[in-house]
Design an enzyme around this catalytic site. Structure first.
Site, PDB file in Angstrom:
ATOM      1  N   GLY A   1       0.822  -1.115  -0.024  1.00 56.11           N
ATOM      2  CA  GLY A   1       0.189  -0.211  -0.213  1.00 56.11           C
ATOM      3  C   GLY A   1       0.898   1.062   0.203  1.00 56.11           C
ATOM      4  O   GLY A   1       0.050   2.604   0.363  1.00 56.11           O
TER       5      GLY A   1
ATOM      6  N   HIS B   1       8.889   5.964   4.570  1.00 51.03           N
ATOM      7  CA  HIS B   1       8.328   6.868   6.061  1.00 51.03           C
ATOM      8  C   HIS B   1       7.486   5.755   7.216  1.00 51.03           C
ATOM      9  O   HIS B   1       7.409   5.026   6.497  1.00 51.03           O
ATOM     10  CB  HIS B   1       6.899   7.709   5.560  1.00 51.03           C
ATOM     11  CG  HIS B   1       6.083   7.088   4.699  1.00 51.03           C
ATOM     12  ND1 HIS B   1       6.561   7.010   3.596  1.00 51.03           N
ATOM     13  CD2 HIS B   1       4.794   6.793   4.796  1.00 51.03           C
ATOM     14  CE1 HIS B   1       5.264   6.196   2.647  1.00 51.03           C
ATOM     15  NE2 HIS B   1       4.549   6.435   3.578  1.00 51.03           N
TER      16      HIS B   1
HETATM   17  P1  AMP Z   1       1.612   5.146   2.004  1.00 52.13           P
HETATM   18  O1  AMP Z   1       0.433   5.459   1.826  1.00 52.13           O
HETATM   19  O2  AMP Z   1       2.553   4.310   3.089  1.00 52.13           O
HETATM   20  O3  AMP Z   1       2.798   5.516   0.801  1.00 52.13           O
HETATM   21  O4  AMP Z   1       1.454   6.510   2.798  1.00 52.13           O
HETATM   22  C1  AMP Z   1       1.352   8.099   1.953  1.00 52.13           C
HETATM   23  C2  AMP Z   1       0.989   8.992   3.099  1.00 52.13           C
HETATM   24  O5  AMP Z   1       1.242  10.518   3.020  1.00 52.13           O
HETATM   25  C3  AMP Z   1      -0.713   9.255   2.558  1.00 52.13           C
HETATM   26  O6  AMP Z   1      -1.431   8.639   3.980  1.00 52.13           O
HETATM   27  C4  AMP Z   1      -1.001  10.730   2.643  1.00 52.13           C
HETATM   28  O7  AMP Z   1      -2.152  11.265   2.734  1.00 52.13           O
HETATM   29  C5  AMP Z   1       0.314  11.333   2.948  1.00 52.13           C
HETATM   30  N1  AMP Z   1       0.243  12.893   2.081  1.00 52.13           N
HETATM   31  C6  AMP Z   1       0.110  12.458   1.053  1.00 52.13           C
HETATM   32  N2  AMP Z   1       0.374  14.055   0.582  1.00 52.13           N
HETATM   33  C7  AMP Z   1       0.872  15.029   1.959  1.00 52.13           C
HETATM   34  C8  AMP Z   1       0.907  16.320   2.302  1.00 52.13           C
HETATM   35  N3  AMP Z   1       1.525  17.092   0.921  1.00 52.13           N
HETATM   36  N4  AMP Z   1       1.394  16.142   3.206  1.00 52.13           N
HETATM   37  C9  AMP Z   1       0.985  15.125   4.487  1.00 52.13           C
HETATM   38  N5  AMP Z   1       0.568  14.176   3.691  1.00 52.13           N
HETATM   39  C10 AMP Z   1       1.113  13.599   2.584  1.00 52.13           C
END
Ligand code: AMP
Length: 113
Positions: free
Chosen positions: A92, A99
């Protein structure tokens, strides 16, 4: 820094985010699309694509310690919280800068979807 990487640009301050904690090598900020009352992300300042390519265990330790600090600061250390590292397509992962998610503030189901 990878030029087109969203999280590199957040770490450098080029793209705004709600920064809630920092350490020498890591930054924590609120997730833009929260899945729980507490939902933050912890990233390293340096670009690493995912846990698949992370070789510095100390860096992962620093991410984990900052995540625990975020949980404490948010008041969910005692009620409980979850550390999640989505990795790769089936895991996912949507942003390819390693992160961890810090999720808490409600009972979290298991297993995840
Ligand atoms: P993943 O799906 O584990 O790669 O998590 C990526 C996360 O980044 C998701 O939960 C998104 O909501 C978050 N995300 C994407 N763009 C931003 C942004 N500009 N600021 C903060 N969170 C973000």
């Amino acid at each position: 820094m990878a030029d087109q990487c969203l999280f590199c640009r957040i770490a450098s301050g080029e793209i705004p985010a709600t920064i809630i904690a920092q350490s020498a090598r890591c930054v924590a900020f609120r997730d833009i699309n929260p899945q729980a009352p507490v939902h933050a992300l912890v990233i390293p300042r340096e670009h690493v694509t995912s846990l698949n390519t992370l070789t510095d265990g100390g860096l992962f330790g620093e991410m984990s310690l900052l995540a625990a600090q975020v949980a404490k600061d948010a008041g969910v250390a005692e009620s409980g919280w979850r550390l999640v590292a989505n990795t790769g397509h089936d895991g996912g992962q949507s942003v390819f800068h390693v992160h961890v998610h810090v999720l808490g503030g409600r009972p979290l189901r298991w297993p995840p979807g």
